[in-house]
Design a protein around this motif. Structure first.
Motif, PDB file in Angstrom:
ATOM      1  N   PHE A   1      67.199  19.373  16.939  1.00 41.12           N
ATOM      2  CA  PHE A   1      66.516  19.508  15.463  1.00 41.12           C
ATOM      3  C   PHE A   1      68.159  19.424  14.924  1.00 41.12           C
ATOM      4  CE2 PHE A   1      62.687  21.323  16.777  1.00 41.12           C
ATOM      5  CZ  PHE A   1      62.318  20.307  15.887  1.00 41.12           C
ATOM      6  N   PRO A   2      68.863  18.339  13.468  1.00 37.42           N
ATOM      7  CA  PRO A   2      69.888  18.312  13.378  1.00 37.42           C
ATOM      8  C   PRO A   2      70.013  19.920  12.720  1.00 37.42           C
ATOM      9  CG  PRO A   2      68.117  16.642  12.155  1.00 37.42           C
ATOM     10  CD  PRO A   2      67.078  17.490  13.402  1.00 37.42           C
ATOM     11  N   VAL A   3      71.153  20.585  12.925  1.00 34.56           N
ATOM     12  CA  VAL A   3      71.439  21.696  11.671  1.00 34.56           C
ATOM     13  C   VAL A   3      71.162  21.776  10.355  1.00 34.56           C
ATOM     14  CG1 VAL A   3      73.044  23.009  11.468  1.00 34.56           C
ATOM     15  CG2 VAL A   3      72.561  23.072  13.813  1.00 34.56           C
ATOM     16  N   GLU A   4      71.213  20.451  10.104  1.00 37.30           N
ATOM     17  CA  GLU A   4      71.330  20.785   8.083  1.00 37.30           C
ATOM     18  C   GLU A   4      70.019  20.954   7.785  1.00 37.30           C
ATOM     19  OE1 GLU A   4      72.600  17.726   4.363  1.00 37.30           O
ATOM     20  OE2 GLU A   4      72.498  16.737   6.707  1.00 37.30           O
ATOM     21  N   GLY A   5      70.350  21.980   6.753  1.00 34.90           N
ATOM     22  CA  GLY A   5      68.979  21.789   6.116  1.00 34.90           C
ATOM     23  C   GLY A   5      67.621  22.982   7.098  1.00 34.90           C
ATOM     24  N   ARG A   6      68.195  23.371   8.522  1.00 35.14           N
ATOM     25  CA  ARG A   6      67.681  24.597   9.058  1.00 35.14           C
ATOM     26  C   ARG A   6      68.515  25.084  10.236  1.00 35.14           C
ATOM     27  NH1 ARG A   6      66.876  19.003   9.491  1.00 35.14           N
ATOM     28  NH2 ARG A   6      64.808  18.426   9.814  1.00 35.14           N
ATOM     29  N   PHE A   7      69.462  25.877   9.770  1.00 34.38           N
ATOM     30  CA  PHE A   7      70.145  26.774  10.431  1.00 34.38           C
ATOM     31  C   PHE A   7      71.368  27.034   9.640  1.00 34.38           C
ATOM     32  CE2 PHE A   7      74.071  27.840  13.041  1.00 34.38           C
ATOM     33  CZ  PHE A   7      73.749  29.667  13.360  1.00 34.38           C
ATOM     34  N   THR A   8      71.420  27.767   8.285  1.00 31.53           N
ATOM     35  CA  THR A   8      71.952  28.011   6.824  1.00 31.53           C
ATOM     36  C   THR A   8      73.204  28.725   7.295  1.00 31.53           C
ATOM     37  OG1 THR A   8      70.156  29.328   6.217  1.00 31.53           O
ATOM     38  CG2 THR A   8      69.553  26.487   6.161  1.00 31.53           C
ATOM     39  N   ASN A   9      73.165  29.661   7.709  1.00 34.69           N
ATOM     40  CA  ASN A   9      73.717  30.989   7.113  1.00 34.69           C
ATOM     41  C   ASN A   9      74.555  31.102   8.582  1.00 34.69           C
ATOM     42  OD1 ASN A   9      75.394  33.214   6.572  1.00 34.69           O
ATOM     43  ND2 ASN A   9      73.119  34.046   5.777  1.00 34.69           N
ATOM     44  N   LEU A  10      76.021  31.445   8.158  1.00 38.07           N
ATOM     45  CA  LEU A  10      77.208  31.896   9.465  1.00 38.07           C
ATOM     46  C   LEU A  10      77.011  32.751   9.565  1.00 38.07           C
ATOM     47  CD1 LEU A  10      80.181  28.595   8.980  1.00 38.07           C
ATOM     48  CD2 LEU A  10      78.172  29.576  11.178  1.00 38.07           C
TER      49      LEU A  10
ATOM     50  N   GLY B   1      79.991  36.144  12.349  1.00 36.62           N
ATOM     51  CA  GLY B   1      78.877  34.602  13.008  1.00 36.62           C
ATOM     52  C   GLY B   1      79.729  33.939  13.777  1.00 36.62           C
ATOM     53  N   PRO B   2      79.511  32.218  13.719  1.00 36.61           N
ATOM     54  CA  PRO B   2      80.516  31.682  14.370  1.00 36.61           C
ATOM     55  C   PRO B   2      80.857  30.842  12.430  1.00 36.61           C
ATOM     56  CG  PRO B   2      77.718  30.286  14.159  1.00 36.61           C
ATOM     57  CD  PRO B   2      78.095  32.197  13.766  1.00 36.61           C
TER      58      PRO B   2
END
Length: 256
Positions: A75-84, A183-184
């Motif tokens: 899946f694209p990260v954008e909009g789904r994985f939002t917080n570093l 985080g990263p």
């Protein structure tokens, strides 16, 4: 005039305090959920399915089986994985082999900004499970003690990162931790389920089935994970009635 200025100043300070409190109370949220029910459902959710595209019985309904080298869901990260700075990733895994037969790295959930930053929820020889973060080129690891999971068993895995440190939970219980509280530093372009990146897939197919993948923008607490695992394993629990679950409505008879 001085009294008016004093009153106005107090009102400004009070308004600032209210705004600060409102921001601090912003609700934490789940930013991604996939039941991994089928190729069509994954594609409808914006993901891609490569390889043999096998979806088989798992925790509830189907999950994604990585049977061969090029089998992967991404899946694209954008909009789904939002917080570093902090977050949580969790899933159910149906073992495709006894844990003792794990000979190397198997990635259940994976995102990688090549060379610098990554998050892995994975297995490795030992056999052990791990939650790993690469931040600015430096690895931080939370590895479990040897696990004894058997082929066909279904288990819950969760990794969290943030102000409470890097943590790995297995079946709702804290299994490993590291005191790294970040985080990263960068996002990758995609995150992958049950294998390596689509452009680099090789010999990392897990032979396991992954189901019910969730990402959150906050570091979940132990109580949240324990309560979720307990309720999800109850005979009275039906995912379709849970606010966070939207597609499946039948509890697997092979629950762990």
């Amino acid at each position: 005039m001085k009294q008016i200025i004093k009153i106005l100043s107090s009102q400004v300070k009070f308004a600032s305090l209210i705004l600060t409190l409102m921001c601090s109370l912003s609700p934490a949220k789940e930013t991604f959920y996939s039941a991994l029910e089928s190729k069509a459902e994954v594609e409808k959710e914006g993901g891609q399915v490569l390889g043999t595209a096998k979806f088989v019985e798992a925790k509830w309904g189907n999950g994604f089986l990585a049977a061969e080298g090029k089998d992967v869901v991404a899946f694209p990260v954008e909009g789904r994985f939002t917080n570093l700075e902090e977050g949580s990733v969790e899933l159910f895994v149906k073992m495709g082999m006894d844990a003792k037969d794990i000979q190397g790295e198997l990635f259940m959930w994976f995102t990688y900004k090549r060379g610098t930053d990554a998050i892995f929820l994975q297995f490795n020889k030992g056999p052990k499970a791990g939650m790993r973060i690469k931040s600015g080129g430096s690895w931080k690891n939370a590895w479990s003690k040897p696990i004894e999971w058997k082929k066909g068993e279904i288990h819950h895995m969760a990794g969290t990162w943030g102000p409470d440190g890097l943590k790995l939970y297995l079946d709702g219980k804290l299994a490993a931790e590291d005191d790294f509280k970040g985080g990263p530093q960068l996002f990758g372009k995609t995150f992958c389920i049950n294998n390596f990146e689509p452009e680099r897939v090789g010999d990392f197919a897990s032979k396991c089935t992954v189901d019910e993948v969730r990402l959150s923008d906050h570091q979940k607490k132990t109580d949240e994970l324990i309560e979720w695992v307990k309720s999800s394993n109850s005979d009275e629990f039906h995912p379709a009635e849970n606010k966070l679950l939207t597609k499946k409505n039948k509890l697997s008879e092979k629950a762990w």
